[in-house]
Design an enzyme around this catalytic site. Sequence first.
Site, PDB file in Angstrom:
ATOM      1  N   GLU A 107       0.884  -1.152   0.000  1.00 10.01           N
ATOM      2  CA  GLU A 107       0.000   0.000   0.000  1.00 10.01           C
ATOM      3  C   GLU A 107       0.928   1.209   0.000  1.00 10.01           C
ATOM      4  OE1 GLU A 107      -3.599   1.355   2.772  1.00 10.01           O
ATOM      5  OE2 GLU A 107      -2.798  -0.612   3.249  1.00 10.01           O
ATOM      6  N   ARG A 120       4.781 -13.080   9.681  1.00 10.76           N
ATOM      7  CA  ARG A 120       5.506 -11.846   9.403  1.00 10.76           C
ATOM      8  C   ARG A 120       6.799 -11.821  10.193  1.00 10.76           C
ATOM      9  NH1 ARG A 120       1.818  -7.906   9.044  1.00 10.76           N
ATOM     10  NH2 ARG A 120       3.210  -6.180   9.404  1.00 10.76           N
ATOM     11  N   LYS A 131       4.572   0.682   9.991  1.00 14.78           N
ATOM     12  CA  LYS A 131       4.623   1.997   9.335  1.00 14.78           C
ATOM     13  C   LYS A 131       4.189   3.093  10.293  1.00 14.78           C
ATOM     14  CE  LYS A 131       3.472   0.299   4.775  1.00 14.78           C
ATOM     15  NZ  LYS A 131       2.257  -0.009   4.035  1.00 14.78           N
TER      16      LYS A 131
HETATM   17  P1  ATP Z   1       2.710  -2.285   8.310  1.00 18.39           P
HETATM   18  O1  ATP Z   1       2.107  -3.336   9.174  1.00 18.39           O
HETATM   19  O2  ATP Z   1       4.117  -1.937   8.651  1.00 18.39           O
HETATM   20  O3  ATP Z   1       1.852  -1.074   8.169  1.00 18.39           O
HETATM   21  P2  ATP Z   1       1.620  -3.420   5.962  1.00 18.39           P
HETATM   22  O4  ATP Z   1       1.431  -4.874   6.094  1.00 18.39           O
HETATM   23  O5  ATP Z   1       0.431  -2.553   6.152  1.00 18.39           O
HETATM   24  O6  ATP Z   1       2.822  -2.962   6.891  1.00 18.39           O
HETATM   25  P3  ATP Z   1       1.693  -3.316   3.138  1.00 18.39           P
HETATM   26  O7  ATP Z   1       2.160  -2.212   2.290  1.00 18.39           O
HETATM   27  O8  ATP Z   1       0.249  -3.611   3.187  1.00 18.39           O
HETATM   28  O9  ATP Z   1       2.261  -3.050   4.590  1.00 18.39           O
HETATM   29  O10 ATP Z   1       2.510  -4.638   2.862  1.00 18.39           O
HETATM   30  C1  ATP Z   1       2.958  -5.069   1.614  1.00 18.39           C
HETATM   31  C2  ATP Z   1       3.370  -6.501   1.729  1.00 18.39           C
HETATM   32  O11 ATP Z   1       4.437  -6.632   2.683  1.00 18.39           O
HETATM   33  C3  ATP Z   1       2.238  -7.364   2.229  1.00 18.39           C
HETATM   34  O12 ATP Z   1       2.139  -8.495   1.383  1.00 18.39           O
HETATM   35  C4  ATP Z   1       2.635  -7.752   3.619  1.00 18.39           C
HETATM   36  O13 ATP Z   1       2.178  -9.021   3.922  1.00 18.39           O
HETATM   37  C5  ATP Z   1       4.153  -7.673   3.586  1.00 18.39           C
HETATM   38  N1  ATP Z   1       4.695  -7.344   4.903  1.00 18.39           N
HETATM   39  C6  ATP Z   1       4.494  -6.207   5.615  1.00 18.39           C
HETATM   40  N2  ATP Z   1       5.098  -6.278   6.812  1.00 18.39           N
HETATM   41  C7  ATP Z   1       5.718  -7.489   6.857  1.00 18.39           C
HETATM   42  C8  ATP Z   1       6.508  -8.173   7.840  1.00 18.39           C
HETATM   43  N3  ATP Z   1       6.799  -7.626   9.013  1.00 18.39           N
HETATM   44  N4  ATP Z   1       6.970  -9.401   7.529  1.00 18.39           N
HETATM   45  C9  ATP Z   1       6.696  -9.958   6.344  1.00 18.39           C
HETATM   46  N5  ATP Z   1       5.958  -9.387   5.384  1.00 18.39           N
HETATM   47  C10 ATP Z   1       5.462  -8.169   5.631  1.00 18.39           C
HETATM   48 MG    MG Z   2      -1.357  -3.053   4.982  1.00 15.79          MG
END
Ligand code: ATP
Ligand code: MG
Length: 547
Positions: free
Chosen positions: A36, A266, A276
């Site tokens: 995102e 994760r 984030k």
């Molecule tokens: P955050 O929790 O930091 O806001 P997010 O999951 O909202 O991160 P996205 O931009 O939606 O961030 O994530 C893009 C991709 O990265 C998704 O497929 C998500 O599963 C993966 N991802 C995000 N954080 C992790 C993590 N800590 N470990 C593994 N994969 C991750």
């Molecule tokens: Mg997300």
Amino acid sequence: MNKPQPPSASNFIKQVIEADLASGKHKAVVTRFPPEPNGYLHFGHAKSIVLNFELAKRYGGRCNLRFDDTNPEKEEQEYVDSIEEMVRWLGYDYGKALYASDYFDFMYECAEHLLQAGLAYVDSQTPEEMQHNRGSFTEAGRNSPYRDRTPEENLRLLRSMKGGKYPDGAHVLRARIDMASPNINMRDPALYRIKHAEHHRTGDKWCIYPMYTYAHPIEDAVEGVSHSLCTLEFEDQRPFYDWLLDNLAQGGLVKRPLPQQIEFARLNLTHVLLSKRKLIQLVEERHVDGWDDPRLPTLAGARRRGYTPEGFRRFAERIGVSKANQLIDFGVLEDCMREHLNEIAPRRMAVLDPLKLVITNYPAGKEELVEVPNHPQKPEMGRRQVPLSGELWIEREDYQDTPPKGYFRLYPGNTVRLRYGYVVKCVGYDNATDSVRCEYFADSRSGTAGADKYKVKGNIHWVSVRHAHACEVRLYDRLFQAEHPQGVEHLNEHSMKTIAAQLEPGLKNETSDTAVQFERHGYFIADRGGAFNRTVTLRDSWTAQKT
Ligand code: ATP
Ligand code: MG
């Protein structure tokens, strides 16, 4: 040692993919990384990027970079640019970036199809009523009074929603599944909501936006994704993912074979925060110096810190992929960086805490060049010439008036070798000039015939005073003192120390984007403005502290 052991690098996803290829379910492997664009990428994303791109590479398939930009309010071009830059920095070619918003028309077409098939309806309950009627883990939900609207009425309402006739929240398009399902995500989940908001790519074309859980499966199907990897919190969404795509396939809107959602744990790391929201707080409250502060666990910060893409790949391989939540010691990541840099980083001499050493019997005004290997185990990395003269900078800790037991470096009466240069004997220390006085043995120069007869235990690095490059060096350490930081109250006050160092002259014009090793100290990378940032020390000092 109580360092958590990394789990084995078994990757259950490879087994799923291999079975799907063997059975003919999928002919090609297509994965995607779907961020995102509402923030900068962090180390958790690196795990996901490496996983998706490496799987595609391993099975000869492809991996898409797709921006999941279905949420109009939080997204910005700045994040899009930075995400693309960091994925390329990690070494992955995704062709052209794709955008979920490019499929808005198709997603809407799917919504009308679902309405006509009796699989969706426009709900006009208030958000509170909807919440109330959803039930709980122990209690079934209740059907909405609007659930049995005719397809014609539903269609008319949806088109008016799309046409901008209603304010935010007046109606919601919902799937018509089962309000009594034990899985709350199957209790008529929302598909579209009204949101009068400008979108960073579609402008004011839309005032209804698809929900993430509705949009994501469609995006995967449109792109022909075979294996859609996501983190564990989406496990309960999988039944809806399958329900939606199966119904769209029956209606001929998407093609089989359908993508399969696979969840993995994760990444959680000690000593950092990978969210984030929390990272934004650190930047906005100025606890760090911008998004690419080398102490942040962002990929932009990692690049300035001197971490390498290959180090991240090794890390992903080492920690593996599992269904069980992982907490990995930050030291595992540092070990991967250290190991890779040990292989590739050219060696240099740098004095971080300078003390002057005067060779009293070295001819005044004389200087000479000594030849120094760039890497002790890799002759192919060549040699360089470093100037030596009668006044040198050495590390303050390489001299002691009264040596502790087992100290082999400089103290009055002791001899040491100046790395790649001469053997010198310490004859005293001069308080007035704060300098160590030594005499050298002219026939002891490294690499010459006479050098072997000198047996010394200490071997110290140095930089010629007259030639040295005085330079700022930043010693970074972990941003959080606590192993499991909750927030800014756990910041490590000593996460950055700035020092005035003396470097061998060749480092003056160092602009390489990979780190060098400062012998006996660690790995350092030139930053914009010419200062050097410490990437990682030669050894893990944190594990030692804990024991
Ligand atoms: P955050 O929790 O930091 O806001 P997010 O999951 O909202 O991160 P996205 O931009 O939606 O961030 O994530 C893009 C991709 O990265 C998704 O497929 C998500 O599963 C993966 N991802 C995000 N954080 C992790 C993590 N800590 N470990 C593994 N994969 C991750
Ligand atoms: Mg997300």
